[in-house]
Scaffold this active site. Structure first.
Site, PDB file in Angstrom:
ATOM      1  N   TYR A  75      25.335  70.147  51.309  1.00 50.26           N
ATOM      2  CA  TYR A  75      26.101  71.139  50.442  1.00 50.26           C
ATOM      3  C   TYR A  75      27.073  72.227  51.477  1.00 50.26           C
ATOM      4  O   TYR A  75      28.281  72.352  51.304  1.00 50.26           O
ATOM      5  CB  TYR A  75      25.206  71.755  49.270  1.00 50.26           C
ATOM      6  CG  TYR A  75      25.454  70.618  48.032  1.00 50.26           C
ATOM      7  CD1 TYR A  75      26.531  70.531  47.728  1.00 50.26           C
ATOM      8  CD2 TYR A  75      24.709  71.374  47.735  1.00 50.26           C
ATOM      9  CE1 TYR A  75      26.583  69.644  46.708  1.00 50.26           C
ATOM     10  CE2 TYR A  75      23.844  69.953  46.719  1.00 50.26           C
ATOM     11  CZ  TYR A  75      25.029  69.849  46.080  1.00 50.26           C
ATOM     12  OH  TYR A  75      24.926  68.813  44.878  1.00 50.26           O
ATOM     13  N   ARG A  98      31.830  58.197  27.056  1.00 47.28           N
ATOM     14  CA  ARG A  98      31.885  59.384  27.455  1.00 47.28           C
ATOM     15  C   ARG A  98      31.362  60.850  27.166  1.00 47.28           C
ATOM     16  O   ARG A  98      30.354  61.538  28.043  1.00 47.28           O
ATOM     17  CB  ARG A  98      33.166  58.877  28.188  1.00 47.28           C
ATOM     18  CG  ARG A  98      33.930  57.516  29.098  1.00 47.28           C
ATOM     19  CD  ARG A  98      35.027  58.293  29.726  1.00 47.28           C
ATOM     20  NE  ARG A  98      35.444  56.813  30.284  1.00 47.28           N
ATOM     21  CZ  ARG A  98      36.309  56.202  29.677  1.00 47.28           C
ATOM     22  NH1 ARG A  98      37.047  56.374  28.783  1.00 47.28           N
ATOM     23  NH2 ARG A  98      36.262  54.653  30.378  1.00 47.28           N
ATOM     24  N   THR A 127      33.350  62.187  38.048  1.00 47.85           N
ATOM     25  CA  THR A 127      31.997  62.368  36.642  1.00 47.85           C
ATOM     26  C   THR A 127      32.562  61.691  35.161  1.00 47.85           C
ATOM     27  O   THR A 127      33.677  63.601  35.489  1.00 47.85           O
ATOM     28  CB  THR A 127      30.985  63.808  37.167  1.00 47.85           C
ATOM     29  OG1 THR A 127      31.286  63.227  38.694  1.00 47.85           O
ATOM     30  CG2 THR A 127      29.654  62.951  36.442  1.00 47.85           C
ATOM     31  N   PRO A 129      31.836  62.670  31.109  1.00 52.85           N
ATOM     32  CA  PRO A 129      33.713  62.736  31.365  1.00 52.85           C
ATOM     33  C   PRO A 129      34.119  63.618  31.908  1.00 52.85           C
ATOM     34  O   PRO A 129      34.264  64.508  32.026  1.00 52.85           O
ATOM     35  CB  PRO A 129      33.700  63.150  29.602  1.00 52.85           C
ATOM     36  CG  PRO A 129      32.279  64.204  29.315  1.00 52.85           C
ATOM     37  CD  PRO A 129      31.264  63.761  30.808  1.00 52.85           C
ATOM     38  N   VAL A 130      35.785  63.018  32.635  1.00 49.47           N
ATOM     39  CA  VAL A 130      35.847  63.724  33.385  1.00 49.47           C
ATOM     40  C   VAL A 130      36.777  64.897  33.292  1.00 49.47           C
ATOM     41  O   VAL A 130      36.924  65.863  33.748  1.00 49.47           O
ATOM     42  CB  VAL A 130      36.665  62.781  34.403  1.00 49.47           C
ATOM     43  CG1 VAL A 130      37.911  62.435  33.862  1.00 49.47           C
ATOM     44  CG2 VAL A 130      37.266  63.185  35.614  1.00 49.47           C
ATOM     45  N   ASP A 156      42.988  54.438  34.145  1.00 48.87           N
ATOM     46  CA  ASP A 156      43.916  54.752  32.719  1.00 48.87           C
ATOM     47  C   ASP A 156      45.219  53.836  32.832  1.00 48.87           C
ATOM     48  O   ASP A 156      45.545  52.626  32.196  1.00 48.87           O
ATOM     49  CB  ASP A 156      43.771  55.201  31.166  1.00 48.87           C
ATOM     50  CG  ASP A 156      42.593  55.801  31.769  1.00 48.87           C
ATOM     51  OD1 ASP A 156      41.569  55.963  30.797  1.00 48.87           O
ATOM     52  OD2 ASP A 156      42.351  56.285  32.273  1.00 48.87           O
ATOM     53  N   ALA A 158      46.743  53.539  35.949  1.00 46.23           N
ATOM     54  CA  ALA A 158      46.704  51.630  36.870  1.00 46.23           C
ATOM     55  C   ALA A 158      46.245  50.959  36.147  1.00 46.23           C
ATOM     56  O   ALA A 158      47.067  49.369  36.149  1.00 46.23           O
ATOM     57  CB  ALA A 158      45.411  51.852  38.148  1.00 46.23           C
ATOM     58  N   ARG A 159      45.424  50.532  35.395  1.00 47.59           N
ATOM     59  CA  ARG A 159      44.947  49.560  34.348  1.00 47.59           C
ATOM     60  C   ARG A 159      46.056  49.407  33.104  1.00 47.59           C
ATOM     61  O   ARG A 159      46.619  48.103  33.099  1.00 47.59           O
ATOM     62  CB  ARG A 159      43.674  50.261  33.465  1.00 47.59           C
ATOM     63  CG  ARG A 159      42.593  49.230  34.357  1.00 47.59           C
ATOM     64  CD  ARG A 159      40.903  50.381  33.116  1.00 47.59           C
ATOM     65  NE  ARG A 159      40.109  50.121  34.149  1.00 47.59           N
ATOM     66  CZ  ARG A 159      38.948  51.303  33.799  1.00 47.59           C
ATOM     67  NH1 ARG A 159      38.653  51.928  32.916  1.00 47.59           N
ATOM     68  NH2 ARG A 159      37.998  51.098  34.438  1.00 47.59           N
ATOM     69  N   HIS A 183      40.682  60.891  29.627  1.00 42.17           N
ATOM     70  CA  HIS A 183      40.408  59.840  30.068  1.00 42.17           C
ATOM     71  C   HIS A 183      39.248  59.083  29.213  1.00 42.17           C
ATOM     72  O   HIS A 183      38.220  59.993  29.480  1.00 42.17           O
ATOM     73  CB  HIS A 183      39.872  59.743  31.615  1.00 42.17           C
ATOM     74  CG  HIS A 183      39.497  58.364  32.202  1.00 42.17           C
ATOM     75  ND1 HIS A 183      39.564  57.333  31.817  1.00 42.17           N
ATOM     76  CD2 HIS A 183      37.846  58.904  32.558  1.00 42.17           C
ATOM     77  CE1 HIS A 183      38.321  56.457  32.629  1.00 42.17           C
ATOM     78  NE2 HIS A 183      36.954  57.578  32.551  1.00 42.17           N
TER      79      HIS A 183
END
Ligand SMILES: NC(=O)c1ccc[n+]([C@@H]2O[C@H](COP(=O)([O-])OP(=O)(O)OC[C@H]3O[C@@H](n4cnc5c(N)ncnc54)[C@H](O)[C@@H]3O)[C@@H](O)[C@H]2O)c1
Length: 325
Positions: A75, A98, A127, A129-130, A156, A158-159, A183
């Site tokens: 870290y 998610r 990560t 649920p974003v 999403d 992009a999809r 998301h």
């Protein structure tokens, strides 16, 4: 800028830290190396051997890729990073939503975020649920809201663009369309503003003899929203497209591009939505989430967005994440 300052800026290595060297983190690190954007890539994972193995494997591509230093670190290395990308946590299991993951990953974040946010850089959360975890990271880091972003609906979107590009037989780069909100299951397709070269989809249909009826729209949106479930059923997890999307966000930051991307960030009254992280088209540059754009949504789209915000708020409340920023 003076020449001396310019020279020193040229010699400042662009370091990107990646916390979580699993499928998403290591694929992102590799994609980032290929992009040539970063001169230093550090991988950090609770499983240090995994981070070492990924760093070794990625480093062995260096004779074929742009130059960079890639290593397994800790870290303390985040302090010098321009941006720290968090992909650590449990992955979504088949049948698991998610939001089922929220508790598990929020606990993991309470260990990671304070250690990863000590420097002057930005935090980018991937990560799931974003949106909930972007909110958690904001609280746990104490950073200014613009410095904490989530990958949000970049994938999403992009999809959605990919599926529209197939439907209209036009390259995905030429499709301008967004998925906003969570998301996840309550995300919202902005059909009213979707366009190809400025032509609204209905006008494109009339001009080029393509049909886009309610059934087509429902199919395209369902395939967008549920893509992760379908991929996870087949191969266990998803990582290539999100890695490419994370590189776009990092590029907008490192190159100070002011690119409009559907990242997740803290809402501050837009459409009456407060104190929740979700995605809207956002100008992303070296400041992070520099400016959230207010779209001219239809009443129905606004209602769907508020519903998405309310869903996320209920998950934030269920996790006991109180507002203190
Ligand atoms: N935002 C998106 O669009 C998107 C897309 C795909 C996946 N994801 C999410 O990304 C996350 C990672 O997915 P994955 O497939 O890489 O999972 P993975 O299991 O392959 O990798 C997760 C890594 O996190 C590490 N880890 C766990 N706890 C840790 C801790 N306390 N400190 C440091 N490292 C820790 C693990 O050792 C592992 O290497 C999941 O939450 C997944 O749902 C997000």
């Amino acid at each position: 800028m003076h020449i001396a300052e310019a020279n020193s800026a040229m010699h400042t290595p662009a370091r990107v830290a990646v916390v979580g060297a699993g499928n998403v983190g290591s694929t992102f690190a590799y994609t980032l190396l290929l992009s040539g954007l970063a001169s230093e890539i550090v991988l950090i994972d609770a499983n240090h051997a995994r981070a070492e193995g990924e760093a070794m494997d990625i480093s062995h591509a260096l004779p074929f890729t742009p130059s960079a230093r890639v290593w397994a670190g800790d870290y303390a290395d985040c302090a010098e990073a321009a941006i720290t990308v968090i992909t650590a946590g449990a992955a979504q299991k088949p049948g698991e939503t998610r939001l089922d993951l929220a508790k598990k990953n929020a606990d993991i974040f309470s260990q990671i975020v304070p250690a990863a946010s000590a420097g002057n850089g930005l935090l980018l959360v991937a990560t799931n649920p974003v949106d909930v975890l972007t909110y958690a990271a904001l609280q746990q880091s104490g950073l200014a809201p613009h410095r904490v972003l989530g990958s949000g609906t970049i994938l999403d979107t992009a999809r959605f663009r990919y599926l529209l590009s197939r439907h209209f037989d036009v390259d995905a780069h030429s499709i301008h369309a967004y998925i906003i909100g969570e998301h996840g299951d309550s995300e919202v397709p902005v059909w009213s503003l979707a366009n190809i070269a400025g032509l609204r989809l209905n006008d494109f249909c009339v001009a080029h003899g393509v049909s886009l009826d309610q059934e087509h729209k429902a199919e395209i949106f369902a395939a967008t929203r549920d893509a992760a479930y379908h991929i996870i059923e087949r191969k266990g997890s998803t990582y290539y497209a999100v890695a490419a999307g994370l590189v776009q966000i990092v590029k907008a930051v490192l190159r100070d591009e002011s690119t409009v991307l559907s990242v997740s960030s803290l809402m501050n009254g837009i459409y009456g939505i407060h104190d929740v992280c979700l995605s809207l088209p956002t100008v992303v540059n070296r400041n992070g989430a520099h400016r959230v754009l207010e779209l001219q949504l239809t009443d129905e789209e606004q209602a769907q967005l508020r519903h998405s915000a309310a869903t996320l708020k209920s998950h934030i409340a269920a996790l006991g994440l109180a507002a203190n920023h």
